[in-house]
Design a protein around this motif. Structure first.
Motif, PDB file in Angstrom:
ATOM      1  N   MET A   1      10.677   0.931  -2.579  1.00  0.00           N
ATOM      2  CA  MET A   1      10.787   0.053  -3.741  1.00  0.00           C
ATOM      3  C   MET A   1      11.862  -1.006  -3.537  1.00  0.00           C
ATOM      4  SD  MET A   1      10.318   2.848  -6.816  1.00  0.00           S
ATOM      5  CE  MET A   1      10.682   1.662  -8.093  1.00  0.00           C
ATOM      6  N   ILE A   2      12.972  -0.624  -2.928  1.00  0.00           N
ATOM      7  CA  ILE A   2      14.033  -1.611  -2.643  1.00  0.00           C
ATOM      8  C   ILE A   2      13.545  -2.647  -1.634  1.00  0.00           C
ATOM      9  CG2 ILE A   2      16.321  -1.898  -1.632  1.00  0.00           C
ATOM     10  CD1 ILE A   2      17.040   0.845  -2.790  1.00  0.00           C
ATOM     11  N   THR A   3      12.853  -2.196  -0.592  1.00  0.00           N
ATOM     12  CA  THR A   3      12.293  -3.134   0.395  1.00  0.00           C
ATOM     13  C   THR A   3      11.275  -4.063  -0.254  1.00  0.00           C
ATOM     14  OG1 THR A   3      12.573  -1.430   2.100  1.00  0.00           O
ATOM     15  CG2 THR A   3      11.143  -3.295   2.630  1.00  0.00           C
ATOM     16  N   HIS A   4      10.460  -3.516  -1.134  1.00  0.00           N
ATOM     17  CA  HIS A   4       9.493  -4.338  -1.854  1.00  0.00           C
ATOM     18  C   HIS A   4      10.196  -5.380  -2.723  1.00  0.00           C
ATOM     19  CE1 HIS A   4       6.846  -5.190  -5.349  1.00  0.00           C
ATOM     20  NE2 HIS A   4       5.904  -5.237  -4.420  1.00  0.00           N
TER      21      HIS A   4
ATOM     22  N   PHE B   1       0.834  -1.205   0.000  1.00  0.00           N
ATOM     23  CA  PHE B   1       0.000   0.000   0.000  1.00  0.00           C
ATOM     24  C   PHE B   1       0.870   1.257   0.000  1.00  0.00           C
ATOM     25  CE2 PHE B   1      -1.962   3.385   2.562  1.00  0.00           C
ATOM     26  CZ  PHE B   1      -3.059   3.674   1.767  1.00  0.00           C
ATOM     27  N   LEU B   2       1.914   1.278   0.833  1.00  0.00           N
ATOM     28  CA  LEU B   2       2.785   2.439   0.897  1.00  0.00           C
ATOM     29  C   LEU B   2       3.545   2.644  -0.407  1.00  0.00           C
ATOM     30  CD1 LEU B   2       4.243   2.068   4.520  1.00  0.00           C
ATOM     31  CD2 LEU B   2       2.532   3.707   3.724  1.00  0.00           C
ATOM     32  N   VAL B   3       4.017   1.538  -0.993  1.00  0.00           N
ATOM     33  CA  VAL B   3       4.755   1.646  -2.252  1.00  0.00           C
ATOM     34  C   VAL B   3       3.858   2.183  -3.359  1.00  0.00           C
ATOM     35  CG1 VAL B   3       5.951   0.344  -4.046  1.00  0.00           C
ATOM     36  CG2 VAL B   3       6.407  -0.142  -1.650  1.00  0.00           C
ATOM     37  N   VAL B   4       2.654   1.623  -3.469  1.00  0.00           N
ATOM     38  CA  VAL B   4       1.720   2.066  -4.503  1.00  0.00           C
ATOM     39  C   VAL B   4       1.310   3.513  -4.275  1.00  0.00           C
ATOM     40  CG1 VAL B   4      -0.578   1.688  -5.476  1.00  0.00           C
ATOM     41  CG2 VAL B   4       0.890  -0.255  -4.989  1.00  0.00           C
ATOM     42  N   LEU B   5       1.119   3.902  -3.034  1.00  0.00           N
ATOM     43  CA  LEU B   5       0.735   5.279  -2.718  1.00  0.00           C
ATOM     44  C   LEU B   5       1.823   6.262  -3.136  1.00  0.00           C
ATOM     45  CD1 LEU B   5      -1.290   7.225  -1.343  1.00  0.00           C
ATOM     46  CD2 LEU B   5      -0.042   6.820   0.797  1.00  0.00           C
ATOM     47  N   MET B   6       3.069   5.956  -2.760  1.00  0.00           N
ATOM     48  CA  MET B   6       4.173   6.841  -3.114  1.00  0.00           C
ATOM     49  C   MET B   6       4.418   6.850  -4.625  1.00  0.00           C
ATOM     50  SD  MET B   6       5.219   8.378  -0.443  1.00  0.00           S
ATOM     51  CE  MET B   6       6.730   9.040  -1.127  1.00  0.00           C
TER      52      MET B   6
ATOM     53  N   THR C   1       7.223  -6.750  -9.524  1.00  0.00           N
ATOM     54  CA  THR C   1       8.360  -5.825  -9.449  1.00  0.00           C
ATOM     55  C   THR C   1       8.502  -5.019 -10.731  1.00  0.00           C
ATOM     56  OG1 THR C   1       9.461  -7.475  -8.066  1.00  0.00           O
ATOM     57  CG2 THR C   1      10.791  -5.649  -8.878  1.00  0.00           C
ATOM     58  N   PHE C   2       8.306  -5.669 -11.893  1.00  0.00           N
ATOM     59  CA  PHE C   2       8.482  -4.995 -13.174  1.00  0.00           C
ATOM     60  C   PHE C   2       7.509  -3.832 -13.327  1.00  0.00           C
ATOM     61  CE2 PHE C   2       7.181  -4.428 -17.577  1.00  0.00           C
ATOM     62  CZ  PHE C   2       8.395  -4.178 -18.198  1.00  0.00           C
ATOM     63  N   SER C   3       6.243  -4.048 -13.040  1.00  0.00           N
ATOM     64  CA  SER C   3       5.249  -2.985 -13.213  1.00  0.00           C
ATOM     65  C   SER C   3       5.574  -1.783 -12.347  1.00  0.00           C
ATOM     66  CB  SER C   3       3.856  -3.522 -12.877  1.00  0.00           C
ATOM     67  OG  SER C   3       3.806  -4.017 -11.542  1.00  0.00           O
ATOM     68  N   LEU C   4       6.042  -2.013 -11.138  1.00  0.00           N
ATOM     69  CA  LEU C   4       6.354  -0.911 -10.227  1.00  0.00           C
ATOM     70  C   LEU C   4       7.547  -0.104 -10.728  1.00  0.00           C
ATOM     71  CD1 LEU C   4       5.765   0.491  -7.516  1.00  0.00           C
ATOM     72  CD2 LEU C   4       7.325  -1.138  -6.442  1.00  0.00           C
ATOM     73  N   TRP C   5       8.625  -0.782 -11.098  1.00  0.00           N
ATOM     74  CA  TRP C   5       9.834  -0.088 -11.541  1.00  0.00           C
ATOM     75  C   TRP C   5       9.645   0.543 -12.920  1.00  0.00           C
ATOM     76  CZ3 TRP C   5      14.438   0.664  -8.896  1.00  0.00           C
ATOM     77  CH2 TRP C   5      14.520   0.058  -7.639  1.00  0.00           C
TER      78      TRP C   5
ATOM     79  N   PRO D   1      10.495  16.729  -4.997  1.00  0.00           N
ATOM     80  CA  PRO D   1      11.050  16.872  -3.643  1.00  0.00           C
ATOM     81  C   PRO D   1      11.919  15.682  -3.240  1.00  0.00           C
ATOM     82  CG  PRO D   1       8.762  17.555  -3.657  1.00  0.00           C
ATOM     83  CD  PRO D   1       9.039  16.984  -5.017  1.00  0.00           C
ATOM     84  N   PHE D   2      13.115  15.981  -2.762  1.00  0.00           N
ATOM     85  CA  PHE D   2      14.094  14.936  -2.438  1.00  0.00           C
ATOM     86  C   PHE D   2      13.614  13.970  -1.352  1.00  0.00           C
ATOM     87  CE2 PHE D   2      17.864  13.550  -0.005  1.00  0.00           C
ATOM     88  CZ  PHE D   2      18.489  12.811  -0.992  1.00  0.00           C
ATOM     89  N   PRO D   3      13.002  14.422  -0.260  1.00  0.00           N
ATOM     90  CA  PRO D   3      12.552  13.458   0.763  1.00  0.00           C
ATOM     91  C   PRO D   3      11.560  12.429   0.210  1.00  0.00           C
ATOM     92  CG  PRO D   3      12.539  15.673   1.655  1.00  0.00           C
ATOM     93  CD  PRO D   3      12.768  15.809   0.184  1.00  0.00           C
ATOM     94  N   TYR D   4      10.635  12.874  -0.646  1.00  0.00           N
ATOM     95  CA  TYR D   4       9.693  11.929  -1.247  1.00  0.00           C
ATOM     96  C   TYR D   4      10.414  10.938  -2.148  1.00  0.00           C
ATOM     97  CZ  TYR D   4       5.710  14.696   0.368  1.00  0.00           C
ATOM     98  OH  TYR D   4       4.773  15.341   1.149  1.00  0.00           O
ATOM     99  N   LEU D   5      11.418  11.414  -2.884  1.00  0.00           N
ATOM    100  CA  LEU D   5      12.161  10.542  -3.781  1.00  0.00           C
ATOM    101  C   LEU D   5      12.921   9.467  -3.010  1.00  0.00           C
ATOM    102  CD1 LEU D   5      13.014   9.990  -6.709  1.00  0.00           C
ATOM    103  CD2 LEU D   5      14.939  11.545  -6.339  1.00  0.00           C
TER     104      LEU D   5
END
Length: 385
Positions: A258-261, A79-84, A287-291, A247-251
């Motif tokens: 993404m790395i944790t995922h 959820f957090l990965v998709v949100l970000m 993983t492919f769709s996200l990256w 914004p750098f913090p969001y990046l």
């Protein structure tokens, strides 16, 4: 220039997603291969882990299952990965369309201003040669002005730090060799080239006004200069896209998620199925769709960088050049006039509302085109006879 050439880098078939043209376009995406290279090891790790615990050492299955005992952890992380990622893609997509608005507004404003300024030279009392010299100099500066705007947008924050010329320096110009060498040398030595050419345009318009080149009063002349000034304002607004990054913090947060995922996906996917090859597929696709979408967002974030998903500014430069030349060609033509024909119940050239309602004053562009083509064919047949 055919309209079909418009934005060729962004053209695709709307019919189905598996159309050959769409597949070829997808394979030309650099981020496709980057996401593939990142996701393939993830899929291999998931498949190898599942094969090991099912075929070689079944006792390790308890250990693997004990790493993530609660699926809520995976769900929360996803959820957090998709949100970000959605936030990142939305910001990049907004930048892309804003950039499209700016460059199209710049081209439109320059054409509108050039059309006004050139039309004001009609019926001029100045010598014909002097008017033509002004027109030719003016259209060259407009073409150069637009190309330099695109060059500045492409270079972004690196325009003064890197000696490499932007790609827009290879764009077509309206005979830049016609300008004097001293002015070209001066322009190349200036840091703010866009503003320099803009000042030149203002200079020659003011000089033309005092030389009597324009056939209208000065207050009306300001409209053309106002349109060109609006193009400069849009250019300065478009610089926000190239100079203000995400914004750098969001990046950093997105990259860490993404790395944790990537690390946890092979472990979680191995518990979803009893077959190692399905583990490979699910780990790879997730993983492919996200990256891949995160990579596309990185390209859309800079719509002026001449990537596979950027605005085709070379097309816009050629479009402006052709439009401006069209104005110059029209300057030598006569203005439209009414033919010496009578129509309507009033028996005069005046078209009344009553004539229009009765159908005598109606017509379409198609009927006019057909009538013109028939006249041309008759003229050709008479010449042959």
């Amino acid at each position: 220039m055919a309209i079909s050439q418009m934005m060729r880098s962004l053209a695709y078939t709307h019919a189905v997603c598996i159309a050959p043209q769409n597949i070829i376009l997808l394979l030309r995406q650099p981020k496709f291969y980057a996401a593939f290279a990142i996701s393939l090891p993830c899929g291999i790790c998931g498949g190898a882990l599942k094969f090991y615990v099912t075929e070689i050492n079944p006792e390790m299955e308890r250990v693997v299952d004990g790493i993530v005992t609660n699926q809520a952890v995976q769900s929360t992380l996803l959820f957090l990965v998709v949100l970000m990622a959605a936030f990142r893609i939305e910001a990049a997509y907004g930048k892309f369309w804003t950039g499209c608005d700016y460059v199209y507004n710049i081209v439109g404003d320059l054409f509108d201003g050039a059309s006004d300024i050139l039309s004001y030279t009609r019926c001029s009392k100045a010598p014909k040669k002097q008017v033509q010299e002004f027109q030719q100099l003016f259209i060259r500066l407009i073409s150069l002005f637009n190309a330099l705007i695109f060059a500045e947008l492409e270079a972004g924050t690196e325009r003064s730090n890197d000696g490499k010329l932007p790609s827009t320096y290879h764009f077509e110009l309206l005979n830049i060799g016609g300008l004097d060498d001293a002015s070209i040398e001066y322009l190349l030595s200036r840091e703010h080239k866009v503003e320099t050419v803009f000042t030149w345009i203002q200079f020659i318009v003011v000089e033309g006004l005092h030389a009597g080149i324009f056939s209208i009063p000065p207050p009306i002349l300001t409209r053309g200069l106002s349109d060109i000034s609006t193009a400069l304002v849009h250019f300065h607004e478009a610089q926000k896209i190239t100079e203000v990054p995400f914004p750098f913090p969001y990046l950093v947060a997105l990259q860490l998620l993404m790395i944790t995922h990537w690390l946890i996906t092979p472990i979680v996917a191995s518990s979803w199925t009893n077959y190692w090859y399905w583990t490979v597929a699910m780990s790879f696709v997730g993983t492919f769709s996200l990256w891949f979408f995160a990579g596309l967002a990185q390209e859309l974030d800079q719509p002026f960088q001449h990537t596979k998903n950027s605005v085709d500014m070379r097309y816009l430069q050629r479009l402006l050049n052709n439009r401006v030349l069209c104005i110059v060609d029209q300057m030598a033509q006569k203005s439209p006039y009414l033919k010496d024909l009578e129509f309507g119940k009033t028996g005069s050239l005046k078209l009344t509302k009553q004539d229009y309602r009765s159908g005598e004053g109606k017509g379409t562009l198609e009927t006019a085109t057909t009538r013109l083509q028939s006249r041309v064919s008759k003229r050709k047949s008479v010449r042959l006879d």
